[in-house]
Design an enzyme around this catalytic site. Structure first.
Site, PDB file in Angstrom:
ATOM      1  N   GLY A  11    -111.500  12.227   6.816  1.00 39.13           N
ATOM      2  CA  GLY A  11    -112.658  12.184   7.706  1.00 39.13           C
ATOM      3  C   GLY A  11    -113.637  13.316   7.457  1.00 39.13           C
ATOM      4  O   GLY A  11    -114.219  13.865   8.390  1.00 39.13           O
ATOM      5  N   ARG A  87    -110.039  -0.433   6.851  1.00 40.30           N
ATOM      6  CA  ARG A  87    -109.798  -1.761   7.404  1.00 40.30           C
ATOM      7  C   ARG A  87    -111.141  -2.471   7.576  1.00 40.30           C
ATOM      8  O   ARG A  87    -112.126  -1.868   8.038  1.00 40.30           O
ATOM      9  CB  ARG A  87    -109.086  -1.689   8.754  1.00 40.30           C
ATOM     10  N   ASN A 102    -121.307   2.804   8.562  1.00 46.50           N
ATOM     11  CA  ASN A 102    -120.352   3.196   7.533  1.00 46.50           C
ATOM     12  C   ASN A 102    -121.134   3.781   6.366  1.00 46.50           C
ATOM     13  O   ASN A 102    -122.331   3.531   6.210  1.00 46.50           O
ATOM     14  CB  ASN A 102    -119.542   1.983   7.060  1.00 46.50           C
ATOM     15  N   HIS A 104    -120.997   4.076   2.149  1.00 46.30           N
ATOM     16  CA  HIS A 104    -120.351   3.555   0.945  1.00 46.30           C
ATOM     17  C   HIS A 104    -120.806   4.377  -0.252  1.00 46.30           C
ATOM     18  O   HIS A 104    -121.994   4.690  -0.372  1.00 46.30           O
ATOM     19  CB  HIS A 104    -120.719   2.084   0.734  1.00 46.30           C
TER      20      HIS A 104
END
Length: 537
Positions: A11, A87, A102, A104
């Protein structure tokens, strides 16, 4: 704004956001899918509540997501941030939550897979990066993953990262994380915290208020190419390199051709001084020359002939010109070249050289001769300065005063000759470090006081230079230019003692009346420009 963070391992992006608190955000909770995930301990050390919801091998995707929603139900938050959350999420989670983001590790839609770094290297791309996007449902009604819908949500922001020859997967991975994701993710969170983001779910587009392009966009991405290693930086113990912008249309010492093979290449200081010198002579339409030392003009002049302009510029302060940089705004001819090599100079910069001039200049083996080509082309409008942790950008000082811009404020009117000198002096003093004072006669400098911490000291320095260093000229009857207003009359007093008869300055001091009165007492002409021309770099 309060956040919920979700991760499966370290994280690091979440902790970077927690530490930086972009837009004043704070974490309401951090949730992990593994009780041993390092993010749990890291969050706890920062006082962030944590939750663990480990997936059961026997439960379906939606059942696990319901438990995640339940675990977060006791916290209030406005945005969900994923970071290495391994997930795929369905509508069971996404419909129950606020916007979910998110990051990427590629410039989507390129390389959407789990190992984007290796994919980028295998593809041989020159640029990769990262993408912060809105998470959307990538499953069908049965909860099965639809591959083409993974990481396909609306893009909020991206950050390009170069791929270098010889990069390994870990090299690129670390660069994308620490230089790309650590910049892009906090930026996106800050935009949400400031309520600037509008997501159009129908079109899949994202609009960020105030993120339009323009002269000063909210994010600036530039790319410069490596040109050369330099011998050293400002001092021998500092390493240095040169990078170039090959899209620049303006004549540049970076892209200039060095014509005397075998001489030393330009140093860090040479490039810096040569760039400053070129900026001075570009101000003038008439044949002009400037001699620069430590980015300050030691002398500048224009004349009907280039050689005459150089002689007048050099005569301002030949002592300080020793080891300096010469810039010309015309093709260098043999007559000018012969005068240049009469004393030691480091570099000559000009828009071309005659064959005879090159033969003369090459007599000095270590004199660097740089041809920058034609001085035409649109001038770059922005200048910048690097700071620790950022950069300052501003418009270049392209002001070009005319007679109509000058306000006469004294009883004595300046003559036409003095006005011509004022305009020449103003063009030149724009390139002198502040606090700056410049004495001039005709279209040549007489004495320059630069880089002083008080304006009166700059006047005294200019007077000393004119009196002790100038050859064949002095300050008697000269014009004085000041890059900012005079806060007190003492600068005018010293100028009068030196023989100054006219002054050009911005005006705007609360003591303007006293300064004007002092000028009147010494029978000086004075004009205000209404604008200053500080130069601190």
């Amino acid at each position: 704004m309060r956040l919920a963070g979700m991760a499966s391992n370290r994280g690091r992006n979440l902790m970077n956001i927690a530490d930086r608190a972009p837009g004043g955000v704070e974490f309401a909770a951090v949730l992990a899918t593994d009780a041993d995930a390092p993010v749990i301990e890291k969050a706890a050390k920062r006082g962030i509540p944590t939750e663990v919801v480990e997936p059961d091998p026997n439960e379906g995707r939606r059942d696990h997501e319901r438990r995640v929603v339940d675990a977060l139900s006791g916290y209030e938050f406005d945005l969900v941030c994923l970071d290495g959350y391994m997930r795929i999420l369905s509508d069971t989670f996404l419909d129950a939550m606020p916007t979910t983001l998110n990051v990427h590790p590629s410039i989507l839609p390129s390389f959407p897979g789990e190992d984007a770094w290796s994919d980028a290297l295998d593809a041989g791309v020159a640029v990769s990066g990262c993408t912060v996007h809105v998470v959307t449902d990538a499953t069908d009604e049965a909860g099965n993953v639809i591959e083409e819908k993974i990481d396909a949500g609306p893009i909020v922001t991206q950050e390009p990262i170069p791929v270098y020859e010889g990069d390994t997967r870990d090299d690129l991975k670390n660069r994308v994380l620490y230089q790309g994701e650590f910049a892009a993710y906090p930026r996106a969170v800050k935009w949400f915290a400031e309520d600037r983001v509008r997501i159009d779910e129908a079109s899949g587009g994202v609009h960020v208020d105030g993120d339009a392009g323009g002269e000063f966009p909210t994010r600036r991405v530039i790319s410069h190419d490596f040109v050369a290693d330099l011998r050293y930086g400002e001092n021998p113990h500092q390493d240095a390199a040169l990078y170039g912008d090959y899209t620049a249309e303006e004549a540049s010492v970076v892209q200039g051709e060095q014509l005397n093979e075998g001489s030393k290449v330009l140093s860090y200081n040479n490039y810096n001084d040569a760039d400053a010198a070129l900026g001075v002579v570009r101000e003038f339409d008439r044949p002009g020359a400037a001699v620069i030392k430590h980015t300050n003009p030691a002398g500048c002049a224009t004349a009907d002939a280039l050689a005459e302009a150089y002689e007048r510029a050099l005569a301002t302060d030949p002592q300080s010109a020793f080891g300096g940089i010469v810039a010309l705004n015309r093709e260098c001819d043999a007559r000018t070249a012969e005068r240049i090599i009469d004393s030691f100079k480091e570099v000559v910069v000009a828009p071309g050289y005659t064959d005879d001039a090159l033969s003369v200049l090459r007599e000095r083996g270590n004199l660097r001769v740089i041809d920058v080509g034609e001085l035409g082309g649109e001038r770059t409008r922005l200048t910048e300065k690097a700071l620790v942790g950022g950069r300052l950008l501003q418009e270049r000082d392209l002001q070009d005063l005319t007679r109509d811009d000058l306000e006469v404020v004294t009883e004595r009117e300046p003559t036409e000759e003095q006005i011509e000198t004022m305009l020449f002096a103003w063009k030149t003093i724009k390139h002198v470090k502040s606090n700056a004072i410049l004495f001039a006669t005709g279209t040549e400098t007489v004495g320059i006081g630069m880089g002083q911490v008080s304006r009166v000291d700059a006047v005294r320095l200019a007077a000393m230079k004119a009196d002790e260093h100038a050859e064949g000229k002095d300050a008697d009857g000269a014009v004085m230019a000041s890059d900012a207003f005079f806060p007190f009359p003492d600068g005018i007093e010293y100028a009068a003692e030196a023989g100054i008869e006219a002054v050009i300055q911005p005006g705007g001091s609360k003591n303007d009346d006293m300064v004007i009165q002092t000028a009147d007492e010494h029978d000086m002409a004075m004009v205000f420009t209404g604008m200053r021309c500080f130069r601190h770099d």
